[in-house]
Motif scaffolding. Structure first.
Motif, PDB file in Angstrom:
ATOM      1  N   ALA A   1      -0.275  23.840  -9.962  1.00 35.61           N
ATOM      2  CA  ALA A   1      -0.393  24.025  -8.518  1.00 35.61           C
ATOM      3  C   ALA A   1      -1.440  23.090  -7.932  1.00 35.61           C
ATOM      4  O   ALA A   1      -1.240  22.485  -6.864  1.00 35.61           O
ATOM      5  N   ALA A   2      -2.570  22.939  -8.634  1.00 33.62           N
ATOM      6  CA  ALA A   2      -3.625  22.045  -8.154  1.00 33.62           C
ATOM      7  C   ALA A   2      -3.137  20.590  -8.130  1.00 33.62           C
ATOM      8  O   ALA A   2      -3.423  19.840  -7.185  1.00 33.62           O
TER       9      ALA A   2
ATOM     10  N   ARG B   1       0.816  -1.217   0.000  1.00 34.42           N
ATOM     11  CA  ARG B   1       0.000   0.000   0.000  1.00 34.42           C
ATOM     12  C   ARG B   1       0.846   1.261   0.000  1.00 34.42           C
ATOM     13  O   ARG B   1       0.559   2.224  -0.738  1.00 34.42           O
ATOM     14  N   GLN B   2       1.904   1.297   0.788  1.00 39.19           N
ATOM     15  CA  GLN B   2       2.747   2.483   0.847  1.00 39.19           C
ATOM     16  C   GLN B   2       3.492   2.703  -0.467  1.00 39.19           C
ATOM     17  O   GLN B   2       3.706   3.839  -0.882  1.00 39.19           O
ATOM     18  N   VAL B   3       3.896   1.614  -1.132  1.00 38.52           N
ATOM     19  CA  VAL B   3       4.549   1.750  -2.437  1.00 38.52           C
ATOM     20  C   VAL B   3       3.579   2.340  -3.451  1.00 38.52           C
ATOM     21  O   VAL B   3       3.918   3.267  -4.191  1.00 38.52           O
ATOM     22  N   LEU B   4       2.360   1.822  -3.476  1.00 34.45           N
ATOM     23  CA  LEU B   4       1.367   2.321  -4.425  1.00 34.45           C
ATOM     24  C   LEU B   4       1.027   3.787  -4.164  1.00 34.45           C
ATOM     25  O   LEU B   4       0.875   4.574  -5.106  1.00 34.45           O
ATOM     26  N   LEU B   5       0.936   4.158  -2.901  1.00 27.98           N
ATOM     27  CA  LEU B   5       0.675   5.567  -2.578  1.00 27.98           C
ATOM     28  C   LEU B   5       1.849   6.448  -2.976  1.00 27.98           C
ATOM     29  O   LEU B   5       1.659   7.580  -3.423  1.00 27.98           O
ATOM     30  N   GLY B   6       3.063   5.918  -2.829  1.00 25.84           N
ATOM     31  CA  GLY B   6       4.231   6.672  -3.275  1.00 25.84           C
ATOM     32  C   GLY B   6       4.216   6.890  -4.778  1.00 25.84           C
ATOM     33  O   GLY B   6       4.518   7.989  -5.271  1.00 25.84           O
ATOM     34  N   LEU B   7       3.873   5.851  -5.536  1.00 27.19           N
ATOM     35  CA  LEU B   7       3.787   5.978  -6.989  1.00 27.19           C
ATOM     36  C   LEU B   7       2.688   6.959  -7.383  1.00 27.19           C
ATOM     37  O   LEU B   7       2.848   7.763  -8.309  1.00 27.19           O
ATOM     38  N   LEU B   8       1.563   6.906  -6.677  1.00 25.88           N
ATOM     39  CA  LEU B   8       0.461   7.826  -6.969  1.00 25.88           C
ATOM     40  C   LEU B   8       0.860   9.267  -6.646  1.00 25.88           C
ATOM     41  O   LEU B   8       0.485  10.209  -7.367  1.00 25.88           O
ATOM     42  N   THR B   9       1.634   9.451  -5.581  1.00 28.81           N
ATOM     43  CA  THR B   9       2.150  10.787  -5.254  1.00 28.81           C
ATOM     44  C   THR B   9       3.013  11.314  -6.386  1.00 28.81           C
ATOM     45  O   THR B   9       2.928  12.492  -6.767  1.00 28.81           O
ATOM     46  N   ALA B  10       3.852  10.450  -6.957  1.00 27.89           N
ATOM     47  CA  ALA B  10       4.712  10.863  -8.066  1.00 27.89           C
ATOM     48  C   ALA B  10       3.887  11.259  -9.281  1.00 27.89           C
ATOM     49  O   ALA B  10       4.179  12.268  -9.944  1.00 27.89           O
ATOM     50  N   VAL B  11       2.843  10.481  -9.589  1.00 29.03           N
ATOM     51  CA  VAL B  11       2.020  10.769 -10.767  1.00 29.03           C
ATOM     52  C   VAL B  11       1.376  12.145 -10.650  1.00 29.03           C
ATOM     53  O   VAL B  11       1.424  12.950 -11.587  1.00 29.03           O
TER      54      VAL B  11
ATOM     55  N   TYR C   1       6.971  16.522   1.835  1.00 28.19           N
ATOM     56  CA  TYR C   1       5.865  17.451   2.084  1.00 28.19           C
ATOM     57  C   TYR C   1       6.277  18.883   1.743  1.00 28.19           C
ATOM     58  O   TYR C   1       5.529  19.627   1.092  1.00 28.19           O
ATOM     59  N   GLY C   2       7.455  19.265   2.205  1.00 26.52           N
ATOM     60  CA  GLY C   2       7.915  20.629   1.976  1.00 26.52           C
ATOM     61  C   GLY C   2       8.097  20.936   0.503  1.00 26.52           C
ATOM     62  O   GLY C   2       7.736  22.025   0.029  1.00 26.52           O
ATOM     63  N   ALA C   3       8.654  19.968  -0.253  1.00 23.50           N
ATOM     64  CA  ALA C   3       8.883  20.189  -1.675  1.00 23.50           C
ATOM     65  C   ALA C   3       7.565  20.333  -2.434  1.00 23.50           C
ATOM     66  O   ALA C   3       7.416  21.231  -3.278  1.00 23.50           O
ATOM     67  N   LEU C   4       6.598  19.458  -2.142  1.00 20.84           N
ATOM     68  CA  LEU C   4       5.313  19.532  -2.833  1.00 20.84           C
ATOM     69  C   LEU C   4       4.556  20.815  -2.467  1.00 20.84           C
ATOM     70  O   LEU C   4       3.940  21.457  -3.327  1.00 20.84           O
ATOM     71  N   GLY C   5       4.592  21.185  -1.195  1.00 19.21           N
ATOM     72  CA  GLY C   5       3.933  22.420  -0.780  1.00 19.21           C
ATOM     73  C   GLY C   5       4.570  23.640  -1.421  1.00 19.21           C
ATOM     74  O   GLY C   5       3.876  24.550  -1.899  1.00 19.21           O
TER      75      GLY C   5
ATOM     76  N   VAL D   1      -1.562  15.972  -0.768  1.00 21.10           N
ATOM     77  CA  VAL D   1      -2.621  15.327   0.013  1.00 21.10           C
ATOM     78  C   VAL D   1      -2.398  13.815   0.067  1.00 21.10           C
ATOM     79  O   VAL D   1      -2.504  13.186   1.131  1.00 21.10           O
ATOM     80  N   ILE D   2      -2.061  13.230  -1.072  1.00 22.27           N
ATOM     81  CA  ILE D   2      -1.802  11.778  -1.112  1.00 22.27           C
ATOM     82  C   ILE D   2      -0.616  11.427  -0.235  1.00 22.27           C
ATOM     83  O   ILE D   2      -0.633  10.440   0.519  1.00 22.27           O
TER      84      ILE D   2
END
Length: 426
Positions: free
Chosen positions: A374-375, A212-222, A281-285, A382-383
């Motif tokens: 930005a969106a 699950r954490q790997v998939l969430l990481g990949l989704l964060t990248a996308v 978190y800091g980089a994405l924000g 969030v992911i």
């Protein structure tokens, strides 16, 4: 710094050059092959398709191949693809050459990240991975502008011939500088040899990819990295149509973006080693914020160029923590997950470009891709935060540490699992 990291960086430089240089050569290719510029633009997508397909496929095929041999083989395939592109007699064969050159991209960075992390001591793995990625960022400062200029003067085929030579040099450097690294021990003993062992290893890799954490990481990248490409894909048009800069300035602006990428890679390594999730978190924000700021600074040339550097920096700061995150969470079998991360980045490339183009086509204006980006960055954040919250709910005994150890260390399944600190996800 181990010299082997330099070999990985040289290979990354060649890969980064061939990935992005086509954008600057599209008019030349279109004129030479008698196709329209939009049709020639499919050559950019062809490379990305090769990456998306090749990353998990080649990583899975090579699960039992020694790391150094796998890296050399992948670089060999990359070199053949670029040579085929340089010698392509027509558009169709060039399209096939671009797909072939893209196939080893993700697998190389996936295997390379595992190797880089194993070459250094605990607490410096992220810096090692970031050093490899420096080759990719330097390509955007030197390789892409230089390759574009070379193609404009001597023809686009000359650019791909030079990249072919870079591929050969990288193969030699990998063979000479990367040490032999035994495959990670899984505790299966001699029974893991042969075809049966390869099948079991592949199953481990696939199971790790389904974490699950790997998939969430990949989704964060996308989603998160799509924010970068929503803007980058239309940056040239923005600075000419909105900022009012001359077309000759586009190369400078793209080089400044590459400078920002390099600064981001340099900062991401030590920051990720200290605190992985806060860095992400800091980089994405920061990416979401600076993309909104660009909506206003794009009207002033000096402010636009300064903001471009910052966008490149914070955008690329996301890559190292995301790479380390998926390797960490797939610690028993990190190669397929690490390679698939680059499929995610290329899906972000395509998705971000599509989203930004859709906003422009809808009549929202040339600056709308910045707000779209930005969106997307906020969605990635969030992911990432949700993944972090879920991870905190995992019992301490199950929380992972980075699998990649020093070159002589044994990995999970052996007796020397990272029990003495190290760069766990914080």
């Amino acid at each position: 710094m181990p010299l082997a990291l330099l070999a990985l960086a040289v290979a990354a430089f060649g890969i980064g050059t061939t990935e992005f240089v086509m954008m600057g050569l599209l008019p030349n290719v279109a004129d030479d092959l008698g196709v329209s510029v939009p049709t020639a633009g499919h050559l950019v997508s062809a490379y990305a398709i090769g990456v998306v397909i090749g990353a998990p496929l080649l990583a899975a095929v090579g699960v039992r191949v020694p790391r150094r041999r796998m890296l050399i083989a992948l670089m060999g395939l990359f070199t053949i693809g670029n040579l085929a592109s340089a010698l392509a007699p027509g558009y169709g064969t060039l399209l096939a050459g671009r797909v072939l050159a893209g196939l080893p991209h993700g697998a190389f960075f996936g295997v390379g990240a595992v190797v880089a992390a194993r070459l250094v001591r605990e607490g410096r793995q992220a810096r090692a991975v970031a050093t490899m990625f420096l080759g990719l960022t330097v390509a955007n400062i030197v390789g892409v502008p230089g390759g574009t200029a070379l193609g404009q003067q001597l023809g686009w085929r000359a650019t791909f011939l030079v990249v072919t030579v870079i591929g050969l040099v990288a193969m030699g450097a990998l063979a000479a500088l990367v040490p032999h690294l035994p495959l990670e021990r899984r505790g299966g003993g001699a029974g893991d040899a042969g075809a049966g062992g390869a099948v079991r290893e592949l199953r481990r890799e696939v199971r790790a990819l389904g974490d699950r954490q790997v998939l969430l990481g990949l989704l964060t990248a996308v989603f998160g990295f799509a924010g970068v490409f929503a803007l980058y894909s239309y940056l040239a048009s923005m600075v000419t149509e909105v900022t009012g800069m001359a077309e000759s300035s586009v190369t400078v602006v793209l080089a400044l973006f590459g400078v920002g990428m390099t600064l981001g890679a340099l900062a991401a390594g030590p920051l990720t080693d200290r605190a992985l999730r806060p860095t992400l978190y800091g980089a994405l924000g920061a990416l979401a914020l600076v993309l909104v700021v660009f909506r206003f600074t794009v009207h002033v040339p000096w402010a636009a160029m300064a903001t471009v550097v910052v966008i490149g920096a914070v955008g690329f700061m996301t890559t190292t923590p995301l790479q380390m995150l998926v390797m960490e969470k797939a610690r028993h079998a990190p190669t397929l997950a690490a390679a698939s991360n680059h499929s995610a980045f290329n899906l972000a490339n395509a998705g971000g470009a599509w989203a930004g183009g859709t906003a422009i086509a809808a009549g929202w204006g040339w600056t709308s891709p910045a707000l779209v980006g930005a969106a997307l960055a906020v969605a990635g954040l969030v992911i990432a935060v949700v993944a972090g919250v879920l991870d905190r709910g995992t019992s301490p005994g199950r929380r992972s540490r980075v699998v990649a150890r020093g070159a002589g260390a044994r990995e999970a399944g052996g007796r020397e699992v990272g029990d003495r600190g190290g760069a766990g996800v914080r």
